[in-house]
Motif scaffolding. Sequence first.
Motif, PDB file in Angstrom:
ATOM      1  N   ALA A 100       6.758  -7.295  -4.690  1.00 43.47           N
ATOM      2  CA  ALA A 100       5.474  -7.099  -5.363  1.00 43.47           C
ATOM      3  C   ALA A 100       4.782  -8.409  -5.698  1.00 43.47           C
ATOM      4  O   ALA A 100       5.428  -9.418  -6.001  1.00 43.47           O
ATOM      5  CB  ALA A 100       5.676  -6.285  -6.639  1.00 43.47           C
ATOM      6  N   LEU A 101       3.450  -8.376  -5.683  1.00 43.93           N
ATOM      7  CA  LEU A 101       2.648  -9.497  -6.138  1.00 43.93           C
ATOM      8  C   LEU A 101       2.648  -9.524  -7.665  1.00 43.93           C
ATOM      9  O   LEU A 101       2.399  -8.512  -8.309  1.00 43.93           O
ATOM     10  CB  LEU A 101       1.205  -9.346  -5.648  1.00 43.93           C
ATOM     11  CG  LEU A 101       0.976  -9.078  -4.152  1.00 43.93           C
ATOM     12  CD1 LEU A 101      -0.522  -9.088  -3.862  1.00 43.93           C
ATOM     13  CD2 LEU A 101       1.710 -10.081  -3.287  1.00 43.93           C
ATOM     14  N   ALA A 102       2.937 -10.675  -8.233  1.00 41.67           N
ATOM     15  CA  ALA A 102       2.981 -10.842  -9.692  1.00 41.67           C
ATOM     16  C   ALA A 102       1.822 -11.739 -10.115  1.00 41.67           C
ATOM     17  O   ALA A 102       1.847 -12.955  -9.867  1.00 41.67           O
ATOM     18  CB  ALA A 102       4.312 -11.433 -10.133  1.00 41.67           C
ATOM     19  N   ASN A 103       0.828 -11.147 -10.731  1.00 41.34           N
ATOM     20  CA  ASN A 103      -0.318 -11.935 -11.173  1.00 41.34           C
ATOM     21  C   ASN A 103       0.129 -12.962 -12.211  1.00 41.34           C
ATOM     22  O   ASN A 103       0.815 -12.618 -13.173  1.00 41.34           O
ATOM     23  CB  ASN A 103      -1.376 -11.008 -11.775  1.00 41.34           C
ATOM     24  CG  ASN A 103      -2.695 -11.715 -12.032  1.00 41.34           C
ATOM     25  OD1 ASN A 103      -2.802 -12.538 -12.932  1.00 41.34           O
ATOM     26  ND2 ASN A 103      -3.697 -11.400 -11.240  1.00 41.34           N
TER      27      ASN A 103
ATOM     28  N   PHE B  77       3.025  -6.900 -11.381  1.00 39.51           N
ATOM     29  CA  PHE B  77       1.737  -6.222 -11.375  1.00 39.51           C
ATOM     30  C   PHE B  77       0.682  -7.158 -10.801  1.00 39.51           C
ATOM     31  O   PHE B  77       0.538  -8.294 -11.264  1.00 39.51           O
ATOM     32  CB  PHE B  77       1.315  -5.818 -12.791  1.00 39.51           C
ATOM     33  CG  PHE B  77       2.276  -4.888 -13.498  1.00 39.51           C
ATOM     34  CD1 PHE B  77       3.200  -4.124 -12.793  1.00 39.51           C
ATOM     35  CD2 PHE B  77       2.263  -4.794 -14.883  1.00 39.51           C
ATOM     36  CE1 PHE B  77       4.082  -3.268 -13.446  1.00 39.51           C
ATOM     37  CE2 PHE B  77       3.137  -3.943 -15.550  1.00 39.51           C
ATOM     38  CZ  PHE B  77       4.054  -3.180 -14.831  1.00 39.51           C
ATOM     39  N   ALA B  78      -0.078  -6.683  -9.818  1.00 39.90           N
ATOM     40  CA  ALA B  78      -1.181  -7.480  -9.285  1.00 39.90           C
ATOM     41  C   ALA B  78      -2.328  -7.544 -10.283  1.00 39.90           C
ATOM     42  O   ALA B  78      -2.993  -8.570 -10.430  1.00 39.90           O
ATOM     43  CB  ALA B  78      -1.658  -6.898  -7.960  1.00 39.90           C
ATOM     44  N   THR B  79      -2.572  -6.416 -10.961  1.00 40.27           N
ATOM     45  CA  THR B  79      -3.575  -6.322 -12.023  1.00 40.27           C
ATOM     46  C   THR B  79      -2.981  -5.431 -13.110  1.00 40.27           C
ATOM     47  O   THR B  79      -1.911  -4.850 -12.917  1.00 40.27           O
ATOM     48  CB  THR B  79      -4.904  -5.716 -11.512  1.00 40.27           C
ATOM     49  OG1 THR B  79      -4.800  -4.287 -11.478  1.00 40.27           O
ATOM     50  CG2 THR B  79      -5.286  -6.243 -10.136  1.00 40.27           C
TER      51      THR B  79
ATOM     52  N   TRP C 127      -0.546  -2.066  -8.449  1.00 40.05           N
ATOM     53  CA  TRP C 127       0.621  -2.692  -7.822  1.00 40.05           C
ATOM     54  C   TRP C 127       0.288  -2.947  -6.354  1.00 40.05           C
ATOM     55  O   TRP C 127      -0.316  -2.105  -5.678  1.00 40.05           O
ATOM     56  CB  TRP C 127       1.812  -1.750  -7.950  1.00 40.05           C
ATOM     57  CG  TRP C 127       2.988  -1.956  -7.045  1.00 40.05           C
ATOM     58  CD1 TRP C 127       3.040  -1.704  -5.697  1.00 40.05           C
ATOM     59  CD2 TRP C 127       4.301  -2.407  -7.407  1.00 40.05           C
ATOM     60  NE1 TRP C 127       4.295  -1.974  -5.209  1.00 40.05           N
ATOM     61  CE2 TRP C 127       5.081  -2.400  -6.239  1.00 40.05           C
ATOM     62  CE3 TRP C 127       4.879  -2.792  -8.609  1.00 40.05           C
ATOM     63  CZ2 TRP C 127       6.424  -2.784  -6.239  1.00 40.05           C
ATOM     64  CZ3 TRP C 127       6.213  -3.172  -8.607  1.00 40.05           C
ATOM     65  CH2 TRP C 127       6.969  -3.171  -7.443  1.00 40.05           C
ATOM     66  N   ALA C 128       0.687  -4.102  -5.847  1.00 43.12           N
ATOM     67  CA  ALA C 128       0.568  -4.401  -4.424  1.00 43.12           C
ATOM     68  C   ALA C 128       1.834  -5.111  -3.997  1.00 43.12           C
ATOM     69  O   ALA C 128       2.347  -5.975  -4.715  1.00 43.12           O
ATOM     70  CB  ALA C 128      -0.654  -5.277  -4.145  1.00 43.12           C
ATOM     71  N   ALA C 129       2.365  -4.738  -2.849  1.00 39.49           N
ATOM     72  CA  ALA C 129       3.627  -5.317  -2.395  1.00 39.49           C
ATOM     73  C   ALA C 129       3.646  -5.369  -0.877  1.00 39.49           C
ATOM     74  O   ALA C 129       2.990  -4.569  -0.200  1.00 39.49           O
ATOM     75  CB  ALA C 129       4.811  -4.494  -2.901  1.00 39.49           C
TER      76      ALA C 129
ATOM     77  N   GLY D   8       0.251  -0.047  -1.868  1.00 40.13           N
ATOM     78  CA  GLY D   8      -0.567  -0.069  -3.072  1.00 40.13           C
ATOM     79  C   GLY D   8      -0.247   1.152  -3.919  1.00 40.13           C
ATOM     80  O   GLY D   8      -0.149   2.263  -3.385  1.00 40.13           O
ATOM     81  N   LEU D   9      -0.040   0.966  -5.213  1.00 42.79           N
ATOM     82  CA  LEU D   9       0.274   2.065  -6.122  1.00 42.79           C
ATOM     83  C   LEU D   9      -0.394   1.820  -7.477  1.00 42.79           C
ATOM     84  O   LEU D   9      -0.812   0.697  -7.787  1.00 42.79           O
ATOM     85  CB  LEU D   9       1.784   2.221  -6.335  1.00 42.79           C
ATOM     86  CG  LEU D   9       2.654   2.606  -5.147  1.00 42.79           C
ATOM     87  CD1 LEU D   9       3.206   1.376  -4.441  1.00 42.79           C
ATOM     88  CD2 LEU D   9       3.816   3.503  -5.564  1.00 42.79           C
ATOM     89  N   ASP D  10      -0.412   2.871  -8.293  1.00 43.99           N
ATOM     90  CA  ASP D  10      -0.914   2.745  -9.657  1.00 43.99           C
ATOM     91  C   ASP D  10       0.232   2.591 -10.654  1.00 43.99           C
ATOM     92  O   ASP D  10       0.130   3.032 -11.804  1.00 43.99           O
ATOM     93  CB  ASP D  10      -1.800   3.944 -10.017  1.00 43.99           C
ATOM     94  CG  ASP D  10      -1.054   5.272  -9.951  1.00 43.99           C
ATOM     95  OD1 ASP D  10       0.140   5.290  -9.594  1.00 43.99           O
ATOM     96  OD2 ASP D  10      -1.669   6.323 -10.251  1.00 43.99           O
TER      97      ASP D  10
END
Length: 385
Positions: A93-96, A104-106, A110-112, A181-183
């Motif tokens: 996952a992308l970690a902001n 969490f991207a935002t 979630w984006a991975a 992509g997920l919520d």
Amino acid sequence: MTTHVTRPDSPVRLRATDAPGQPDVTPALEELYRGFERELLVPLWTEIGDLMPVHPRSRAVPHLWRWESLRGLAERAGDIVPVGRGGERRAIALANPGLGGRPFATPTLWAAIQYLMPGEDAPEHRHTQHAFRFVVEGEGVWTVVNGDAVPMRRGDFLPQAGWNWHAHHNATDRPMAWIDGLDIPFQYTSEAQFFEPGRDEIGDAERITPERSRSERLWAHPGLRPLSAGELAPGTPLLSYKWEFTDRALADQLALESEGFGGTVEPGHAAVRYTDPATGGDVLPTIRVESHRVARGAETAPIRTTGSSVYQVFDGSGTITVGERTWSVTRGDLFVVPSWESFSARSEAGSTDSDAGALDLFRFSDSPIFEALRLDRTRTEGTTG
């Protein structure tokens, strides 16, 4: 004699400050604040600047992840990390950097990058989180949703609403990567999530490699709804939106513009939204998904929106500006646009780095949540509102 005793286990800590809009610092105010702390109370006048700012101030920050680096790390993980139970998925996952190391991207998205080795299966499970897959390169993996095998190829968008059984299998001798992509952050924060593991392995009847899934054969006919379809669960019943149709729609918009008939959202900027063929609404209850094409040399007007979004460069190259940050981007790069940060894109794509000679951007956002709550707001630079 007045005492200033704070409840030892109270997480509330209040500090009297000599500042505009604050009450005078006196022993009586200090005693009042200690009473608030003991009873777990927080007065609005000490928090209003944080709780009610004049405009959104996201904890997330603009950030760019390079696809080349992500893919290289995913390849290394493929050699080291198993994909079975325990990890469930080889998803990274992308970690902001503004969100304290959480994956969490935002605050809502979630984006991975997910990576599946040749011949591997990702085991079956289901969850309440709404999800999708998007393929920026490669093919050879089929996702199996409630027994329906769905091919995944470059440019394909594959949505999947929550609480549907799903697994993946790689039918080739090559690894494959894609983005998920997920919520997850939204459901995590709202404490609404459920998860259930399924079978460790899918059956032979599901380990097939059809050109089109059953969902496509039933639902992927423009403007036509099958009369056999009764009441449907939230989320699109179409499990694959193929790139060939997205590409044609974007190309036709730019062609119509060049012929003087309009059709683009602004000069040189074509865009489409993926929709539920049963309702015409968003494909997922909490996630909006779009594809944008910016013609070479064109630049989009800076725009701000409430809610956050994640972009992936599908093709081409260009310059992206988010708030105070500006990056040169190429195929596969991912970046985040936090709430109310200004965003614009300039295309520098050509025939050597883009099939269409343009900058193609895949975008997903939390807009359906904000619209449902009547919190959506958009402002284009040079306008008010």
